[in-house]
Design an enzyme around this catalytic site. Sequence first.
Site, PDB file in Angstrom:
ATOM      1  N   ASP A 140     -13.473  -1.795   6.821  1.00  0.00           N
ATOM      2  CA  ASP A 140     -12.413  -2.969   7.124  1.00  0.00           C
ATOM      3  C   ASP A 140     -13.185  -4.325   6.433  1.00  0.00           C
ATOM      4  OD1 ASP A 140     -10.331  -4.538   8.374  1.00  0.00           O
ATOM      5  OD2 ASP A 140     -10.380  -2.650   9.384  1.00  0.00           O
ATOM      6  N   HIS A 168      -9.164  -9.287  10.534  1.00  0.00           N
ATOM      7  CA  HIS A 168      -8.608  -7.864  10.879  1.00  0.00           C
ATOM      8  C   HIS A 168      -9.793  -6.816  11.524  1.00  0.00           C
ATOM      9  CE1 HIS A 168      -6.882  -3.898   9.289  1.00  0.00           C
ATOM     10  NE2 HIS A 168      -5.735  -4.585   9.619  1.00  0.00           N
ATOM     11  N   ASN A 259       2.232   0.486   6.664  1.00  0.00           N
ATOM     12  CA  ASN A 259       3.421  -0.369   7.197  1.00  0.00           C
ATOM     13  C   ASN A 259       4.760  -0.348   6.278  1.00  0.00           C
ATOM     14  OD1 ASN A 259       1.628  -0.765   9.348  1.00  0.00           O
ATOM     15  ND2 ASN A 259       0.937  -2.903   8.353  1.00  0.00           N
ATOM     16  N   SER A 326      -2.660  -0.441  11.379  1.00  0.00           N
ATOM     17  CA  SER A 326      -3.985  -0.854  11.629  1.00  0.00           C
ATOM     18  C   SER A 326      -4.266  -0.909  13.163  1.00  0.00           C
ATOM     19  CB  SER A 326      -3.928  -2.344  10.942  1.00  0.00           C
ATOM     20  OG  SER A 326      -4.351  -2.135   9.626  1.00  0.00           O
TER      21      SER A 326
END
Length: 384
Positions: A140, A168, A259, A326
């Site tokens: 990430d 994130h 998404n 996520s």
Amino acid sequence: MKKLIVSICIGLLIMPTVMTPNAYAANSTQPKKMIVIFADGKVNQDIILKAKGTVSKEFKHVNVLAVTIPENSIDTLARAPGVIKVEPDFEVTASGRTTTSGRVTAPPPAQTIEWGVRQINAPNAWSHTTGAGIKVAVIDTGIASHPDLTVVGGVSLIGTSYADDNGHGTHVAGIIAAKNNTEGVVGVAPAAELYAVKVLDRRGSGSVSNVVAGIDWAITNHMDIINMSLGSPSYSLALDQVAQKAYDNGILLVAAAGNEGVADTTINNVGYPAKLSSVIAVAATDINNSRAYFSSTGLEVEVSAPGVNIKSTYLKNGYATMSGTSMATPMVAGDLALLKQANPNLNNIGIRDLLDNIPPDQRVIDLGTQGRDSVYGFGLIQAR
Ligand code: CA
Ligand code: CA
């Protein structure tokens, strides 16, 4: 022009779209970032240099080089002996977005167990299993130092520090393994060992070769679980090969379905790496166990987990509420850590079968149409 699977939005910043080269102008000497996949034992740096290119990354577990070469050398290189494929080193982005609830900073709030962690029944498992001794690589934006997190180790594949400069990765890490103490939140597997593998930059963006390098690192360092809350609409053979290699090495791989979901749930918009058979694709649900409107759909969706308004650890010792596949993905990574600790004799395929409720053992709540479907997969995961 291919649209990115998703962009994380920080304030008003919108991620730019990216060109994927699909036609190579024969006369251009413009340098292009590419990935070269070789046949077994045929990795050859000399032919890259001969093509007036440079090698930017090597890998331990796949016959691949990440390179920069002039555009007009690509076709010749693709036909060279031992070369299987030359593919663009396209962009991969984080699959989460901050929502309106904002960030809490000081003072540290009293610990709460967030709705998503309760919805998957994780607290009921903690008297038996907490993920202790299970190594989880978070591929990430890095993981920030945070009083509610213990980061055991990691690597930055795009710089010198695996500290998070986006937020994130820190949010994802907290969903997996925020500590069960007196402050903040609790992760699904609060004793799991977090490893920060930084492949995305401060905008939440990285190249697919970085992700390949991250998985390569996870194999070398004997990770048990790889969490990838990131994606792209494009297929990469190098990514496919390294993910399969990790799977063959006993690692569980989990990734955000994406998404890109639309109202018509018969459309397949699952991104990569989630779409790969070696990877568990995770869809997102809300507090009513309904599909999050943004959650991608497709036959590769394997399980669902909460992914709307999830509070977790963030930058500057704070907490933030975010939504996205996520956020659903690390719920599954945490559940896998619980399952793995509780079932030390099962390999990754056996653990994956338990997650998917094969044989039937009430480890998922079937949602939507009866049985596995392209919106929820096998259903909402349930820790036991
Ligand atoms: Ca805590
Ligand atoms: Ca169903």
